[in-house]
Design a protein around this motif. Structure first.
Motif, mmCIF file in Angstrom:
data_model
loop_
_atom_site.group_PDB
_atom_site.id
_atom_site.type_symbol
_atom_site.label_atom_id
_atom_site.label_comp_id
_atom_site.label_asym_id
_atom_site.label_seq_id
_atom_site.Cartn_x
_atom_site.Cartn_y
_atom_site.Cartn_z
ATOM 1 N N ARG A 25 2.902 -12.663 -4.422
ATOM 2 C CA ARG A 25 4.217 -12.025 -4.313
ATOM 3 C C ARG A 25 4.245 -10.671 -5.025
ATOM 4 O O ARG A 25 5.057 -9.808 -4.679
ATOM 5 N N ALA A 26 3.365 -10.494 -5.994
ATOM 6 C CA ALA A 26 3.325 -9.228 -6.731
ATOM 7 C C ALA A 26 2.570 -8.139 -5.984
ATOM 8 O O ALA A 26 2.657 -6.955 -6.352
ATOM 9 N N LYS A 27 1.839 -8.492 -4.930
ATOM 10 C CA LYS A 27 1.040 -7.524 -4.190
ATOM 11 C C LYS A 27 1.879 -6.844 -3.103
ATOM 12 O O LYS A 27 2.690 -7.502 -2.442
ATOM 13 N N PRO A 28 1.681 -5.544 -2.895
ATOM 14 C CA PRO A 28 2.310 -4.907 -1.732
ATOM 15 C C PRO A 28 1.831 -5.591 -0.453
ATOM 16 O O PRO A 28 0.650 -5.959 -0.356
ATOM 17 N N PRO A 29 2.703 -5.810 0.532
ATOM 18 C CA PRO A 29 2.340 -6.572 1.731
ATOM 19 C C PRO A 29 1.084 -6.058 2.449
ATOM 20 O O PRO A 29 0.335 -6.836 3.022
ATOM 21 N N GLY A 30 0.848 -4.752 2.429
ATOM 22 C CA GLY A 30 -0.288 -4.194 3.149
ATOM 23 C C GLY A 30 -1.618 -4.301 2.419
ATOM 24 O O GLY A 30 -2.654 -3.916 2.958
#
Length: 268
Positions: free
Chosen positions: A116-121
C-alpha cells in the motif's frame, strides 16, 4: 479509466479478504488437524500455511529489498524442483501450528502495509517478469486461494466461490503463453476468447469477441484448472479449436516449472 491507486487498493482489499477467509478455516483447528494430508503430495495443512507465509515474506523482500530478493531468486533457479518444498518443510519442523499461524498473520499484514505504501506503477521483481503492485497483490491472492483450496479439500470443506475469483482467472489468461514457454513449446499466435460464468450469473470475459478459438464454462472450474487443483476431465470447461483445447491441458497460473497437475477422480 479507473484511477490506478483505487484499482490497486481494491485488489489489496480482496487479498486481505481472501487471506482472512482461509484464516477462519484454520484458526480453530486442533493440533492434529494441522497434520492432515492435503491433495498436494507430502504436504499437510501446516505445509500449505507455511508455504503462504514464506511466499508472503519473499514478496515483502521483493517490495522492500530488491537486492536481497535477487539472491533468493538465484537460489530458487538453482533448485527449482525442491526449493519451495524445502522452505515449507523447514517452517513446519521449526514452528508449532500456533506459532505458524501468528507468523502468517503478521507477515501478510507487513506485506499489505508495504504494498500500500508503493506508488501503483512501481515494478517489483519476481521469479518471472517484474510485476506492478496490483499484479503482485493479484498473484498473492491467486496463491492464497489455490492453497486454501488444498486446505479446504483436506478438511472436507466446500467453499462458496466469491467475486475474487476474477483475479485468479485473469492471471490464468495472462499466463497462457508462459504455460507454453515453460514446457519448451511455441504458443499460438492468435488470442483466444474466454467466457466464464460465475455462480451469481456474472460473466467474466477475456479476449476478442470474434476469436475463432474459445474457452467457455464456469468461472470456478477455470480457476481450479489454471491453478492445477483439478483435472480437466472433472471440470465443465469447453474448448473450441485445437489450440484452445491444448491450452486446457497445460494451463498454469503460477510461475515456475510446469506442475504435475491433479489426476482425474476415480472412475472417470
Amino acid at each position: 479509466m479507473p484511477d490506478a491507486s483505487a484499482v490497486t487498493a481494491a485488489v489489496l482489499d480482496d487479498l486481505r479478504e481472501e487471506s482472512g477467509e482461509l484464516d477462519l478455516l484454520v484458526a480453530g483447528l486442533r493440533t492434529h488437524e494441522w497434520a492432515v494430508p492435503t491433495p498436494a503430495e507430502g504436504w499437510t495443512v501446516a505445509h500449505q500455511i507455511a508455504h503462504l507465509n514464506w511466499t508472503d515474506e519473499v514478496a515483502l523482500t521483493a517490495a522492500t529489498e530488491p537486492d536481497a530478493f535477487a539472491a533468493e531468486a538465484e537460489k530458487a533457479l538453482a533448485a527449482p524442483e525442491t526449493f519451495v518444498g524445502e522452505a515449507a518443510e523447514e517452517a513446519v519442523t521449526a514452528l508449532t501450528p500456533e506459532a505458524l499461524l501468528v507468523e502468517w498473520r503478521e507477515g501478510r499484514a507487513r506485506l499489505q502495509d508495504a504494498l500500500r505504501a508503493k506508488p501503483p506503477g512501481t515494478k517489483l521483481p519476481w521469479y518471472g517478469p517484474p510485476m506492478s503492485v496490483a499484479s503482485m497483490a493479484s498473484a498473492r491472492l491467486m496463491e492464497t486461494w489455490a492453497h486454501g483450496q488444498d486446505v479446504a479439500d483436506a478438511l472436507g470443506v466446500t467453499r462458496k466461490p466469491t467475486a475474487r475469483l476474477r483475479h485468479v482467472a485473469r492471471i490464468g489468461v495472462r499466463a497462457r503463453d508462459y504455460a507454453y514457454f515453460v514446457r519448451g513449446l511455441q504458443p499460438p499466435a492468435e488470442r483466444f476468447r474466454v467466457e466464464l460464468l460465475a455462480d451469481d450469473g456474472g460473466l467474466t470475459v477475456h479476449g476478442p469477441e470474434d476469436a475463432a478459438q474459445r474457452i467457455t464454462g464456469p468461472l470456478l472450474d477455470f480457476c481450479l484448472l489454471v491453478t492445477q487443483r483439478a483435472h480437466r476431465d472433472d471440470l465443465a470447461l469447453e474448448a473450441v479449436g485445437p489450440d484452445a483445447g491444448r491450452w486446457l491441458d497445460i494451463a498454469q497460473a503460477f510461475a515456475g516449472p510446469a506442475g504435475p497437475g491433479r489426476p482425474p477422480k476415480a472412475g472417470r
